[in-house]
Design a protein around this motif. Structure first.
Motif, PDB file in Angstrom:
ATOM      1  N   ARG D  26       0.825  -1.206   0.000  1.00 24.50           N
ATOM      2  CA  ARG D  26       0.000   0.000   0.000  1.00 24.50           C
ATOM      3  C   ARG D  26       0.871   1.272   0.000  1.00 24.50           C
ATOM      4  O   ARG D  26       0.539   2.263  -0.649  1.00 24.50           O
ATOM      5  N   TYR D  27       1.977   1.235   0.734  1.00 22.18           N
ATOM      6  CA  TYR D  27       2.881   2.401   0.770  1.00 22.18           C
ATOM      7  C   TYR D  27       3.411   2.705  -0.626  1.00 22.18           C
ATOM      8  O   TYR D  27       3.459   3.871  -1.052  1.00 22.18           O
ATOM      9  N   GLU D  28       3.780   1.648  -1.361  1.00 20.24           N
ATOM     10  CA  GLU D  28       4.322   1.875  -2.708  1.00 20.24           C
ATOM     11  C   GLU D  28       3.258   2.450  -3.652  1.00 20.24           C
ATOM     12  O   GLU D  28       3.558   3.317  -4.463  1.00 20.24           O
ATOM     13  N   LYS D  29       2.027   1.967  -3.503  1.00 18.92           N
ATOM     14  CA  LYS D  29       0.935   2.573  -4.282  1.00 18.92           C
ATOM     15  C   LYS D  29       0.790   4.062  -3.934  1.00 18.92           C
ATOM     16  O   LYS D  29       0.638   4.906  -4.816  1.00 18.92           O
ATOM     17  N   MET D  30       0.816   4.372  -2.662  1.00 19.93           N
ATOM     18  CA  MET D  30       0.663   5.764  -2.235  1.00 19.93           C
ATOM     19  C   MET D  30       1.773   6.630  -2.838  1.00 19.93           C
ATOM     20  O   MET D  30       1.523   7.730  -3.339  1.00 19.93           O
ATOM     21  N   ILE D  31       3.020   6.117  -2.796  1.00 23.30           N
ATOM     22  CA  ILE D  31       4.165   6.848  -3.344  1.00 23.30           C
ATOM     23  C   ILE D  31       3.983   7.105  -4.846  1.00 23.30           C
ATOM     24  O   ILE D  31       4.307   8.182  -5.353  1.00 23.30           O
ATOM     25  N   LYS D  32       3.425   6.103  -5.530  1.00 26.13           N
ATOM     26  CA  LYS D  32       3.169   6.254  -6.980  1.00 26.13           C
ATOM     27  C   LYS D  32       1.854   6.989  -7.260  1.00 26.13           C
ATOM     28  O   LYS D  32       1.387   7.005  -8.399  1.00 26.13           O
ATOM     29  N   LYS D  33       1.215   7.517  -6.243  1.00 23.18           N
ATOM     30  CA  LYS D  33      -0.064   8.232  -6.357  1.00 23.18           C
ATOM     31  C   LYS D  33      -1.174   7.365  -6.944  1.00 23.18           C
ATOM     32  O   LYS D  33      -2.139   7.870  -7.512  1.00 23.18           O
ATOM     33  N   GLU D  34      -1.032   6.043  -6.785  1.00 29.25           N
ATOM     34  CA  GLU D  34      -2.133   5.167  -7.186  1.00 29.25           C
ATOM     35  C   GLU D  34      -3.149   5.106  -6.044  1.00 29.25           C
ATOM     36  O   GLU D  34      -2.818   5.368  -4.894  1.00 29.25           O
ATOM     37  N   PRO D  35      -4.417   4.739  -6.352  1.00 32.76           N
ATOM     38  CA  PRO D  35      -5.409   4.650  -5.280  1.00 32.76           C
ATOM     39  C   PRO D  35      -5.056   3.526  -4.300  1.00 32.76           C
ATOM     40  O   PRO D  35      -4.624   2.453  -4.719  1.00 32.76           O
ATOM     41  N   VAL D  36      -5.208   3.809  -3.015  1.00 32.89           N
ATOM     42  CA  VAL D  36      -4.862   2.835  -1.975  1.00 32.89           C
ATOM     43  C   VAL D  36      -6.121   2.418  -1.238  1.00 32.89           C
ATOM     44  O   VAL D  36      -6.837   3.269  -0.702  1.00 32.89           O
ATOM     45  N   VAL D  37      -6.389   1.125  -1.231  1.00 33.98           N
ATOM     46  CA  VAL D  37      -7.484   0.607  -0.413  1.00 33.98           C
ATOM     47  C   VAL D  37      -6.871   0.041   0.862  1.00 33.98           C
ATOM     48  O   VAL D  37      -6.001  -0.817   0.797  1.00 33.98           O
ATOM     49  N   ASP D  38      -7.297   0.548   2.004  1.00 36.59           N
ATOM     50  CA  ASP D  38      -6.741   0.098   3.282  1.00 36.59           C
ATOM     51  C   ASP D  38      -7.896  -0.379   4.161  1.00 36.59           C
ATOM     52  O   ASP D  38      -8.335   0.306   5.085  1.00 36.59           O
ATOM     53  N   GLU D  39      -8.361  -1.585   3.863  1.00 31.80           N
ATOM     54  CA  GLU D  39      -9.554  -2.122   4.509  1.00 31.80           C
ATOM     55  C   GLU D  39      -9.371  -2.244   6.032  1.00 31.80           C
ATOM     56  O   GLU D  39     -10.288  -1.938   6.803  1.00 31.80           O
ATOM     57  N   SER D  40      -8.149  -2.651   6.472  1.00 36.11           N
ATOM     58  CA  SER D  40      -7.929  -2.845   7.904  1.00 36.11           C
ATOM     59  C   SER D  40      -7.821  -1.506   8.633  1.00 36.11           C
ATOM     60  O   SER D  40      -8.366  -1.335   9.729  1.00 36.11           O
ATOM     61  N   GLY D  41      -7.115  -0.558   8.016  1.00 29.81           N
ATOM     62  CA  GLY D  41      -7.062   0.782   8.602  1.00 29.81           C
ATOM     63  C   GLY D  41      -8.470   1.351   8.722  1.00 29.81           C
ATOM     64  O   GLY D  41      -8.843   1.921   9.762  1.00 29.81           O
ATOM     65  N   ASP D  42      -9.272   1.158   7.696  1.00 29.26           N
ATOM     66  CA  ASP D  42     -10.649   1.653   7.732  1.00 29.26           C
ATOM     67  C   ASP D  42     -11.462   0.966   8.828  1.00 29.26           C
ATOM     68  O   ASP D  42     -12.286   1.607   9.493  1.00 29.26           O
ATOM     69  N   ALA D  43     -11.240  -0.322   8.991  1.00 28.65           N
ATOM     70  CA  ALA D  43     -11.991  -1.058  10.020  1.00 28.65           C
ATOM     71  C   ALA D  43     -11.660  -0.529  11.415  1.00 28.65           C
ATOM     72  O   ALA D  43     -12.535  -0.393  12.275  1.00 28.65           O
ATOM     73  N   ILE D  44     -10.380  -0.222  11.639  1.00 31.71           N
ATOM     74  CA  ILE D  44      -9.994   0.354  12.931  1.00 31.71           C
ATOM     75  C   ILE D  44     -10.705   1.696  13.131  1.00 31.71           C
ATOM     76  O   ILE D  44     -11.292   1.959  14.194  1.00 31.71           O
ATOM     77  N   LYS D  45     -10.644   2.541  12.113  1.00 31.47           N
ATOM     78  CA  LYS D  45     -11.272   3.863  12.229  1.00 31.47           C
ATOM     79  C   LYS D  45     -12.769   3.736  12.494  1.00 31.47           C
ATOM     80  O   LYS D  45     -13.333   4.455  13.317  1.00 31.47           O
ATOM     81  N   GLN D  46     -13.401   2.802  11.811  1.00 27.97           N
ATOM     82  CA  GLN D  46     -14.838   2.590  11.986  1.00 27.97           C
ATOM     83  C   GLN D  46     -15.178   2.251  13.436  1.00 27.97           C
ATOM     84  O   GLN D  46     -16.104   2.819  14.021  1.00 27.97           O
ATOM     85  N   GLU D  47     -14.397   1.357  14.019  1.00 27.06           N
ATOM     86  CA  GLU D  47     -14.679   0.953  15.404  1.00 27.06           C
ATOM     87  C   GLU D  47     -14.417   2.086  16.387  1.00 27.06           C
ATOM     88  O   GLU D  47     -15.114   2.224  17.393  1.00 27.06           O
TER      89      GLU D  47
END
Ligand SMILES: [Mg+2]
Ligand SMILES: [Mg+2]
Ligand SMILES: [Mg+2]
Ligand SMILES: [Mg+2]
Lengths: 178, 178, 178, 178, 178, 178
Positions: D26-47
């Motif tokens: 995911r970090y490499e996608k972010m560096i390349k400005k590609e879209p990043v899906v971070d399902e686990s990060g989102d799940a933490i935020k949701q809770e």
């Protein structure tokens, strides 16, 4: 030519240094925008320049585990930095935590630096038996060499002249070898 | 005046010492109420008195982990004690466990004491290379300074005269600072 | 006669040594059946013979954790072996792992060997400040004494002449005492 | 009311969280400005949101010791942050170093989090015996509570719902007490 | 009969226990000669008696490293004591230091006690997820078995009934075997 | 398909096992050429075969640190071996040293194996609370997976059936990934 002499021959001649001063009193002056005299930091820089190396950056932090780690990690994370030298926080007052803090994140400690430095300090008639009260050390993180020196200008100058400048290129060469 | 000189100036001038001899043979004589000659314990006491400090207590224990810990903890728990000096149990015979035992409960080890002491010992022509066979050390518990010396009277006298008496007030001052 | 002198008097006079050379380049030559020159291994053997001790065996292994452990464990498991001396792998190149590997299985490290050896090395004008770049050490496993020396012939000869031969019988005597 | 119930009663009700995702891909996608899906990060935020707490910041770093340390130290050094939760890097692939890296700088590890989390994971029929392949942990730095969770969304949700949300206020209260 | 059943058969049937309560508030009351209610200490004693074992002594100390060590060392040094059980100081408040303190002097930690105790605690509906907030442990010093339990009476009763009383004779038998 | 399920899918299906029994009594019988019954070693082999894996070798050693290390290092040094499973020496009798010995040379310990195994053991009514008396563990050396199981046949069968066979291919796949 023995292997030490050969390594010194092959080692990189000009290195990029980062200097970190660890001193709560100086840090507080800096925060209050008061003038800061950093005699030991200046002594390190002087020896780097005199030896023909370069200074890539400088930071001043208080005796605080988190601030110390952040300063060193920023320097380590800068790919142009070869060597980091700090001054301060290597003694036995409760606020002195530089060595304990860095040791946790060293890939390897250069375990002989400390005793050889104390041996030289003991031979300085102004230090003598007080030599055993320092735990100045050195270590390696991500193939960068780190020296943790005491806070006194004379200790810093002794370490730079007698131990660091003569061997630092040699050590950088070794830690980057295979 | 450098910082070492300044600290020596500011440090407490008279300190309260506790002396502990660790020796199974002497302990067994004591238990059997036979006369006990403790040349090394006496040498420590002599140097303390000569330097103008005070002796608050003395204990004699065998090379036994539990007995050693109890003796040191009793001394540490005495709020009037500033410094503890022991003799014995710092070598490599299986019964020698003083340093390993104390290290576990040191808040901090004064890690440079050991190598500086070996350097001085090496220069004693009667010791020479046998210097590497001692692990005499020093450490801090609850702001009290602890020295763990070898069992031989000459080693004890060397450590007291050249390393402990010259710096102990300085070190007590540092470990109690903020 | 002090206790060091007494122990030297009582200690076994003739000891059985096992010599281990740790060197990837020499190991690869050996595997390819090319001639192998092992100047440091030879220097150790020379000093053992000169001192009147015996050589029970010799092994040559690469800088590989598993191969190093196997070589030392085979020597330790030979009940006739009293002392093991190795050369190589004690520096800070990434492949140097001798000391880190052995330390994990030492029953006890002879923690003073390293700094006393560096002190002597510092006084050799060809080594000088490079002394802090070695972590040569010593330790004990199953009442056998183990010395881990650097890879250079001059370092090996210094350690053998000044530290090992003068004290090894003494140390074997101590670790076998009760 | 037992002491656990009392502590839950007295503990702060709304806490400020910082979320860190550790994932090289995911970090490499972010560096390349590609879209990043971070399902686990989102799940933490949701809770966190569902429980009525606040999210103060978020960082995404690769499986790299230095980058991981920097991300956590920045969050620890933010005085408004109460709790840090990360996802990723807790397994046994060579690139997984989150737990080993953080452990070095924890003031204290909450040593029971790991086994209780594995016990709950074992009872999830999709995980079962794979539960022993995680070393998810928790710890304390500067009175802030840190949770290191695995990279899978279901593991993250289990930990948040069953262990973190129910006790985090309680634990913050305890570590700030005297 | 499996080996667990055989060991339980062979193990000593009546053991001598020493009970230690670690509680600063209760210690201060005792010092002021105020009445002290020690519900958890009493619960331990009750279970010992009910199981047919004997209570050889009791001590009450504050959450202080030195006082805690002295209390346990006195019990360990009493040759008639077989088992020591303490209550208090096993959580994550800064004053909780029982486990960290004892761990330093354990010959061996009974490393599985902690997680099995948390598993049972988790199943108590009044504790549930708070189970991960205890680091209750067990260990061995000089062939004596030591249990470090939390400060709450219900935790103490759970540990005594489900883990200690059923296995303590078995464990004493094992640690004294060859 | 979650990541655990995906990894199981991708992992190598047939693995080469090495089995080591650690038992002084059986070793002595073997030395005396008496018949040796090794029920636990046989149970491990049975489960390996039943699962379709292969047995590459077997060794029987006494509870002796050096012999144990040599047996494991020989298996690790065999490039065809994927997994090593041992039985014996995981308890708290003074002779039980398997886990302490291997831990020193693990590149990484699979720290969750121990508590998950105890949880399952607790649920076996013949073991129950005796579950906390084992320190069975797992670890990784040179990308090979090592399991250290107790000496009893029923414990070995439980571990093989419920934890090792279901995950071993998965774990080998993970430790060999990048
Ligand atoms: Mg003695
Ligand atoms: Mg080499
Ligand atoms: Mg990952
Ligand atoms: Mg056995």
């Amino acid at each position: 030519m023995n292997s030490h002499e050969l390594h010194r021959e092959l080692a990189p001649k000009i290195l990029n240094f980062f200097v970190i001063t660890i001193s709560t009193s100086r840090y507080e002056k800096m925060i209050k925008k008061e003038p800061v005299v950093d005699e030991s930091g200046d002594a390190i820089k002087q020896e780097i320049i005199t030896a023909g190396h370069k200074i890539l950056g400088y930071d001043l932090v208080p005796d605080n585990k988190i601030k110390i780690l952040k300063a060193f990690l920023n320097a380590v994370d800068n790919e142009n930095v070869d060597v980091i030298v700090s001054t301060g926080g290597t003694g036995y007052s409760p606020s002195d935590t530089t060595v304990e803090t860095l040791r946790k994140i060293f890939d390897r400690e250069v375990e002989g630096f400390s005793d050889v430095f104390r041996m030289l300090s003991y031979n300085d008639p102004k230090v003598k038996s007080a030599a055993y009260l320092t735990k100045a050390s050195a270590g390696i993180i991500n193939s960068k060499v780190i020296y943790l020196l005491p806070g006194s200008p004379s200790a810093v100058t002794l370490a730079m002249k007698e131990l660091i400048i003569p061997e630092v290129s040699h050590l950088v060469y070794i830690v980057r070898s295979k």
